[in-house]
Design a protein around this motif. Sequence first.
Motif, short mmCIF file in Angstrom:
data_model
loop_
_atom_site.label_atom_id
_atom_site.label_comp_id
_atom_site.label_asym_id
_atom_site.label_seq_id
_atom_site.Cartn_x
_atom_site.Cartn_y
_atom_site.Cartn_z
N PRO A 140 0.76 -1.31 0.25
CA PRO A 140 -0.18 0.03 -0.15
C PRO A 140 0.86 1.38 -0.02
CG PRO A 140 -0.42 -1.19 1.90
CD PRO A 140 0.61 -1.94 1.07
N THR B 275 -1.39 -5.42 -2.97
CA THR B 275 -2.72 -4.91 -1.67
C THR B 275 -2.77 -3.29 -1.38
OG1 THR B 275 -1.45 -6.56 -0.43
CG2 THR B 275 -2.64 -5.07 0.73
N SER B 276 -4.28 -2.48 -1.81
CA SER B 276 -5.21 -2.02 -1.90
C SER B 276 -4.40 -1.35 -3.23
CB SER B 276 -4.49 -1.45 -0.40
OG SER B 276 -5.46 0.55 -0.44
#
Length: 295
Positions: free
Chosen positions: A77, A145-146
């Motif tokens: 992230p 991720t994200s």
Amino acid sequence: MLFPKKTLAAAFFILTNAAQASDLKSDILGRSHARGCKMTTKTIAYTDPIRGGDAVTVFSHYVRSKGAANSIIILPPTGGENILDRFYARRLCQQGFNVALIKSWSYDNEILVDFSSHDNGYARVARSIQHVLAYLPGDVGILGTSVGAFYAASALATEPRLKAATLIVGGSPLARVLAYSDLPSLKKQRDERMKVYGIKTPEDYEAVLRDKIRLDVSNFLPLSEKKPVLMIVGLKDTTVPTDTQETLWQELGKPDRIDIDSTHPGAIVKAYLFHRRKIDRFFVRELNNESILRK
């Protein structure tokens, strides 16, 4: 999307306590699970694709002493690598992959009123990925991720050497994520822009963003080759709203997915805590690695 320090602390607490009764302990302590893997930090210098000045990408390179035919890139992230990213890197290295965990690239934390910041941000991470790919052998998978999942999905669609991806709570289109996310930094940016440009509603803000953002995963996927994907979806996510995760899943052709009945940070933690072995197996299967999977 930023992974708050308090969330990281909570994640560590959860994982540490779970480890007392499971083999997760070796992951947390970095002992037997990372045996045979060496980590070094590498810095790549190049010309920034936007400003033309100096730029750098820093990544942790995990290499097995026995060597590896194929590789994995991990995109964390916004805010850089965190403890869960390091856990993934150690696991995947132990499964027989070279692993590049990208820690940072130039201007990766820019949050500007200017709408060009989104395309500029994607151009920078795309260049960063290209330079890291040059260090890695064989076919390459990518785990994001994200916002890292957004970038990973875009890279999968545009980079021929990327063969498979695991996407954890990523969404599409970016315009809708930015218009409705409850992430404080994005909310602040949204409020400032709406004030500066006289935008009245989130719906109008999304419409402006759709017009301004060109380098978006939703624009790349229709033109790309279909590749294997494992998606992890947070069913109560308001940071990358769940409906945007559903949209990305549809755009990718409804690949394999795992639903987690949790919020954004909860889904990120639970993806590792309960589904790490599924992620291992996905990459081993799709990249034809000869590793013997841990039970």
